[in-house]
Design a protein around this motif. Structure first.
Motif, mmCIF file in Angstrom:
data_model
loop_
_atom_site.group_PDB
_atom_site.id
_atom_site.type_symbol
_atom_site.label_atom_id
_atom_site.label_comp_id
_atom_site.label_asym_id
_atom_site.label_seq_id
_atom_site.Cartn_x
_atom_site.Cartn_y
_atom_site.Cartn_z
ATOM 1 N N ILE A 4 38.288 36.072 37.345
ATOM 2 C CA ILE A 4 39.179 36.255 38.403
ATOM 3 C C ILE A 4 39.656 37.840 37.819
ATOM 4 N N ASN A 5 38.983 38.523 37.360
ATOM 5 C CA ASN A 5 39.666 39.631 36.773
ATOM 6 C C ASN A 5 40.020 40.802 37.839
ATOM 7 N N LYS A 6 39.093 40.687 39.060
ATOM 8 C CA LYS A 6 39.143 41.386 40.106
ATOM 9 C C LYS A 6 40.464 41.122 40.960
ATOM 10 N N ALA A 11 46.094 45.281 33.331
ATOM 11 C CA ALA A 11 46.336 44.915 31.752
ATOM 12 C C ALA A 11 46.235 43.562 31.664
ATOM 13 N N TYR A 12 46.268 42.559 32.776
ATOM 14 C CA TYR A 12 45.839 41.265 32.637
ATOM 15 C C TYR A 12 44.413 40.559 32.469
ATOM 16 N N SER A 16 43.801 34.309 29.214
ATOM 17 C CA SER A 16 43.520 33.015 29.354
ATOM 18 C C SER A 16 44.279 32.594 30.550
ATOM 19 N N PHE A 17 44.038 31.381 31.136
ATOM 20 C CA PHE A 17 44.667 31.037 32.445
ATOM 21 C C PHE A 17 46.043 30.197 31.860
ATOM 22 N N ALA A 23 52.649 34.752 33.274
ATOM 23 C CA ALA A 23 52.865 36.184 33.504
ATOM 24 C C ALA A 23 53.475 36.513 34.749
ATOM 25 N N PRO A 24 54.003 37.650 34.779
ATOM 26 C CA PRO A 24 54.793 38.000 35.853
ATOM 27 C C PRO A 24 53.860 38.136 37.186
#
Length: 71
Positions: A4-6, A11-12, A16-17, A23-24
């Motif tokens: 799901i990087n795209k 920075a994230y 990991s899920f 995460a914000p």
């Protein structure tokens, strides 16, 4: 593993899920830090996990899924 990087801020990418849940919301591609502040101020949504649990997002998702099944 699902990539799901795209869909994430650079920075994230690679997190990991489990890390992403906390995460914000600005970690999601297309949601700026300012947009994240608005979500927090107006709806108390601070994290990706909060966004996923947001009542109105769940209702909207259900409507879309059911609309696809409607004749």
């Amino acid at each position: 593993m699902m990539n799901i990087n795209k869909s994430l801020d650079k920075a994230y990418e690679g997190k990991s899920f489990k890390e992403l849940v906390d995460a914000p919301v600005s970690a999601l591609e297309g949601i700026s830090a300012e947009g994240g502040k608005v979500l927090e101020e107006k709806f108390k949504i601070k994290t990706i996990g909060d966004l996923a649990k947001f009542k109105y997002a769940k209702i909207a998702e259900a409507i879309v899924l059911l609309a696809a099944q409607e004749e």
